[in-house]
Design a protein around this motif. Structure first.
Motif, PDB file in Angstrom:
ATOM      1  N   ILE A   1      26.400 -48.904 -44.673  1.00  0.00           N
ATOM      2  CA  ILE A   1      25.889 -47.767 -43.849  1.00  0.00           C
ATOM      3  C   ILE A   1      23.788 -48.534 -45.035  1.00  0.00           C
ATOM      4  CG2 ILE A   1      24.199 -47.162 -42.104  1.00  0.00           C
ATOM      5  CD1 ILE A   1      27.466 -47.225 -41.449  1.00  0.00           C
ATOM      6  N   LEU A   2      24.123 -47.312 -45.232  1.00  0.00           N
ATOM      7  CA  LEU A   2      23.958 -46.648 -46.561  1.00  0.00           C
ATOM      8  C   LEU A   2      22.723 -48.437 -46.842  1.00  0.00           C
ATOM      9  CD1 LEU A   2      21.329 -44.344 -47.287  1.00  0.00           C
ATOM     10  CD2 LEU A   2      23.063 -43.842 -49.081  1.00  0.00           C
ATOM     11  N   ALA A   3      23.487 -48.730 -48.044  1.00  0.00           N
ATOM     12  CA  ALA A   3      22.889 -50.121 -48.570  1.00  0.00           C
ATOM     13  C   ALA A   3      22.322 -50.572 -47.675  1.00  0.00           C
ATOM     14  CB  ALA A   3      23.936 -50.833 -49.210  1.00  0.00           C
ATOM     15  N   THR A   4      22.878 -51.133 -46.203  1.00  0.00           N
ATOM     16  CA  THR A   4      21.709 -52.129 -45.654  1.00  0.00           C
ATOM     17  C   THR A   4      21.135 -51.448 -45.200  1.00  0.00           C
ATOM     18  OG1 THR A   4      24.265 -52.715 -44.331  1.00  0.00           O
ATOM     19  CG2 THR A   4      21.832 -53.181 -43.229  1.00  0.00           C
ATOM     20  N   GLU A   5      20.058 -50.410 -45.186  1.00  0.00           N
ATOM     21  CA  GLU A   5      19.465 -49.812 -44.577  1.00  0.00           C
ATOM     22  C   GLU A   5      18.871 -49.613 -46.041  1.00  0.00           C
ATOM     23  OE1 GLU A   5      21.110 -46.330 -41.087  1.00  0.00           O
ATOM     24  OE2 GLU A   5      20.769 -45.512 -43.854  1.00  0.00           O
ATOM     25  N   LEU A   6      18.998 -49.424 -47.248  1.00  0.00           N
ATOM     26  CA  LEU A   6      18.078 -49.814 -48.378  1.00  0.00           C
ATOM     27  C   LEU A   6      17.643 -50.909 -48.432  1.00  0.00           C
ATOM     28  CD1 LEU A   6      20.349 -47.543 -51.104  1.00  0.00           C
ATOM     29  CD2 LEU A   6      18.080 -47.444 -50.762  1.00  0.00           C
ATOM     30  N   ALA A   7      18.090 -51.993 -47.936  1.00  0.00           N
ATOM     31  CA  ALA A   7      17.834 -53.256 -48.459  1.00  0.00           C
ATOM     32  C   ALA A   7      16.316 -53.437 -47.614  1.00  0.00           C
ATOM     33  CB  ALA A   7      19.014 -54.260 -47.776  1.00  0.00           C
ATOM     34  N   GLU A   8      16.393 -53.132 -46.339  1.00  0.00           N
ATOM     35  CA  GLU A   8      15.389 -53.508 -45.059  1.00  0.00           C
ATOM     36  C   GLU A   8      14.352 -51.848 -46.156  1.00  0.00           C
ATOM     37  OE1 GLU A   8      18.175 -52.674 -41.726  1.00  0.00           O
ATOM     38  OE2 GLU A   8      18.414 -54.297 -42.068  1.00  0.00           O
ATOM     39  N   SER A   9      14.305 -51.644 -46.329  1.00  0.00           N
ATOM     40  CA  SER A   9      13.476 -50.380 -46.680  1.00  0.00           C
ATOM     41  C   SER A   9      12.326 -50.588 -48.867  1.00  0.00           C
ATOM     42  CB  SER A   9      13.558 -49.241 -46.630  1.00  0.00           C
ATOM     43  OG  SER A   9      14.626 -49.397 -46.928  1.00  0.00           O
TER      44      SER A   9
ATOM     45  N   PHE B   1      28.318 -45.775 -54.458  1.00  0.00           N
ATOM     46  CA  PHE B   1      28.792 -46.925 -53.244  1.00  0.00           C
ATOM     47  C   PHE B   1      28.073 -47.408 -52.432  1.00  0.00           C
ATOM     48  CE2 PHE B   1      33.695 -44.754 -54.225  1.00  0.00           C
ATOM     49  CZ  PHE B   1      34.338 -46.136 -54.134  1.00  0.00           C
ATOM     50  N   ALA B   2      27.125 -47.374 -52.115  1.00  0.00           N
ATOM     51  CA  ALA B   2      25.802 -47.706 -51.710  1.00  0.00           C
ATOM     52  C   ALA B   2      24.837 -48.541 -52.657  1.00  0.00           C
ATOM     53  CB  ALA B   2      25.157 -47.067 -51.136  1.00  0.00           C
ATOM     54  N   ALA B   3      25.168 -48.087 -53.690  1.00  0.00           N
ATOM     55  CA  ALA B   3      23.615 -48.714 -55.011  1.00  0.00           C
ATOM     56  C   ALA B   3      25.316 -50.404 -54.928  1.00  0.00           C
ATOM     57  CB  ALA B   3      24.436 -48.146 -56.358  1.00  0.00           C
ATOM     58  N   THR B   4      26.049 -50.015 -55.073  1.00  0.00           N
ATOM     59  CA  THR B   4      27.145 -51.174 -55.453  1.00  0.00           C
ATOM     60  C   THR B   4      27.257 -52.371 -54.132  1.00  0.00           C
ATOM     61  OG1 THR B   4      28.392 -49.756 -57.221  1.00  0.00           O
ATOM     62  CG2 THR B   4      29.122 -52.108 -55.841  1.00  0.00           C
ATOM     63  N   TYR B   5      26.940 -51.893 -53.051  1.00  0.00           N
ATOM     64  CA  TYR B   5      27.450 -53.167 -51.889  1.00  0.00           C
ATOM     65  C   TYR B   5      26.109 -52.977 -51.394  1.00  0.00           C
ATOM     66  CZ  TYR B   5      31.701 -51.409 -50.226  1.00  0.00           C
ATOM     67  OH  TYR B   5      33.547 -51.027 -49.864  1.00  0.00           O
ATOM     68  N   LEU B   6      24.538 -52.630 -51.750  1.00  0.00           N
ATOM     69  CA  LEU B   6      23.364 -52.832 -52.629  1.00  0.00           C
ATOM     70  C   LEU B   6      23.610 -54.425 -53.161  1.00  0.00           C
ATOM     71  CD1 LEU B   6      20.595 -52.518 -51.009  1.00  0.00           C
ATOM     72  CD2 LEU B   6      20.319 -51.283 -53.139  1.00  0.00           C
ATOM     73  N   ALA B   7      23.522 -54.230 -54.423  1.00  0.00           N
ATOM     74  CA  ALA B   7      23.427 -55.179 -55.601  1.00  0.00           C
ATOM     75  C   ALA B   7      24.924 -56.358 -54.593  1.00  0.00           C
ATOM     76  CB  ALA B   7      24.568 -54.856 -56.788  1.00  0.00           C
TER      77      ALA B   7
END
Length: 382
Positions: free
Chosen positions: A215-223, A354-360
């Motif tokens: 969830i956090l990765a998705t929010e980061l990707a869009e912002s 984990f969020a940084a990894t899912y972001l990549a």
């Protein structure tokens, strides 16, 4: 056209496996085990020898992904230590370091050039040397020749970013042994448990709508994100998160810690990236021409890493969050409800790793490898 974040990738185990040949997610999931293994290794290495040392000062030498260990060591000693604690990443040791001091050198591979040089310099000056890194490494050799204490850590299948808890555990034990912080084995066991629980919640087969890291990765990707920390370790967690989002997730992130960073953060709420501003993150303009007006900027998002559980009252934090919401800035609250601030830090670090990894992975990148970083390393070695 740049990379596009595809949330569906995060729930496709085959896609994750193909994009993550180095098993970054698996390495992160082993953080709790890293703590337990390294606690035992530190005892076998004789780290308790530090209890008989009364140093004039302590220097922590670390670079790259190991810098978080130096940040943490400084943070746990802040306010409690009756002696100076300083970190170094390259260059020379502080001029005051000598035979009455302790130098802690941390390098996952045991081959980081800057850390290795600082350890060798500490040995030449006669300082008590403690090293953390691979058992069969130049760093271990330097420590052995200096009759210091080397705590070996496993390096197979990990990097300096994914083995941060293997590196941090001996540093925390060293702080306790030196009397500059109170960190017992029960606290470290609690950290390991927090890391295990976070890894379970963030596991790859946990679907995106319930997985906090996805969830956090998705929010980061869009912002366009700003990471803000609070509490005694807020600066450590915010800096670590920003480093991981940049180095692993490939997204540049500004960061700060309350209260000092409050003004520079809230000023952004009415800047060019704020909703309603030209090119900002408000409602899309259906008449905008991307060729004439340029590409629109991603909306500003505040990643607020709160230090206590919701409802306890956060003072300045609540004011900053309310200001962001009033300005239309999106907010992601990352709460770490635990009595011990070190346990809260463990949760924040684990979740954002984990969020940084899912972001990549969502962008289709290998989280462990960057071609531009390879070029940089080649230039350094040339």
């Amino acid at each position: 056209m740049g990379a596009v974040f595809d949330e569906a990738r995060l729930d496709d185990e085959d896609a994750l496996a193909s994009l993550d040949p180095s098993d970054t997610l698996r390495a992160l999931a082993g953080a709790g085990a890293q703590v337990r293994r390294t606690m035992a290794a530190a005892g076998e290495a004789g780290l308790d020898r530090l209890r008989d040392v009364e140093p004039r000062g302590v220097v922590v030498a670390a670079a790259g992904g190991s810098v978080a260990v130096a940040d943490l060591f400084e943070a746990v000693s802040r306010g409690a230590a009756a002696l100076p604690v300083q970190s170094c990443s390259s260059g020379s040791l502080p001029g005051w370091v000598g035979a009455l001091d302790v130098v802690l050198a941390v390098s996952q591979s045991g081959r980081a050039a800057g850390t290795l040089a600082l350890a060798a310099e500490a040995a030449r000056r006669g300082a008590f040397l403690v090293t953390v890194g691979a058992s069969d490494s130049p760093l271990a050799d330097v420590c052995a020749r200096a009759h210091g204490v080397h705590v070996p850590i496993a390096v197979e299948g990990s990097s300096s970013r994914t083995s941060v808890w293997a590196q941090a555990t001996p540093a925390l034990l060293a702080a306790d042994a030196l009397g500059i912080a109170s960190i017992n084995h029960e606290t470290l066991a609690g950290i390991a448990d927090v890391l295990d629980r976070t890894a379970t919640d963030a596991r790859p087969w946990s679907e995106s709508f319930v997985n906090p890291a996805k969830i956090l990765a998705t929010e980061l990707a869009e912002s366009t994100p700003i990471v803000l920390g609070e509490g005694p370790f807020g600066d450590v967690t915010a800096r670590r998160a920003a480093a991981m989002f940049g180095r692993t997730g490939r997204v540049p992130v500004a960061h700060g810690c309350l209260p000092d960073a409050a003004s520079q953060i809230v000023a952004c709420f009415d800047g060019p990236l704020a909703p309603g501003q030209s090119g900002g993150g408000g409602q899309d303009d259906i008449f905008a021409d991307p060729f004439l007006d340029g590409p629109s900027r991603a909306p500003l998002r505040l990643i607020m890493m709160r230090d206590t559980s919701p409802g306890d009252g956060h003072g300045l934090t609540d004011t900053v969050v309310a200001g962001a919401e009033d300005a239309g800035v999106r907010v992601s609250l990352v709460d770490a409800p635990a009595a011990d601030p070190l346990l809260r830090l463990a949760y924040h670090v684990a979740l954002t790793d984990f969020a940084a990894t899912y972001l990549a992975l969502g962008f289709g990148f290998d989280p462990a490898t960057s071609p531009h970083v390879r070029l940089l390393r080649g230039a350094r070695d040339a």
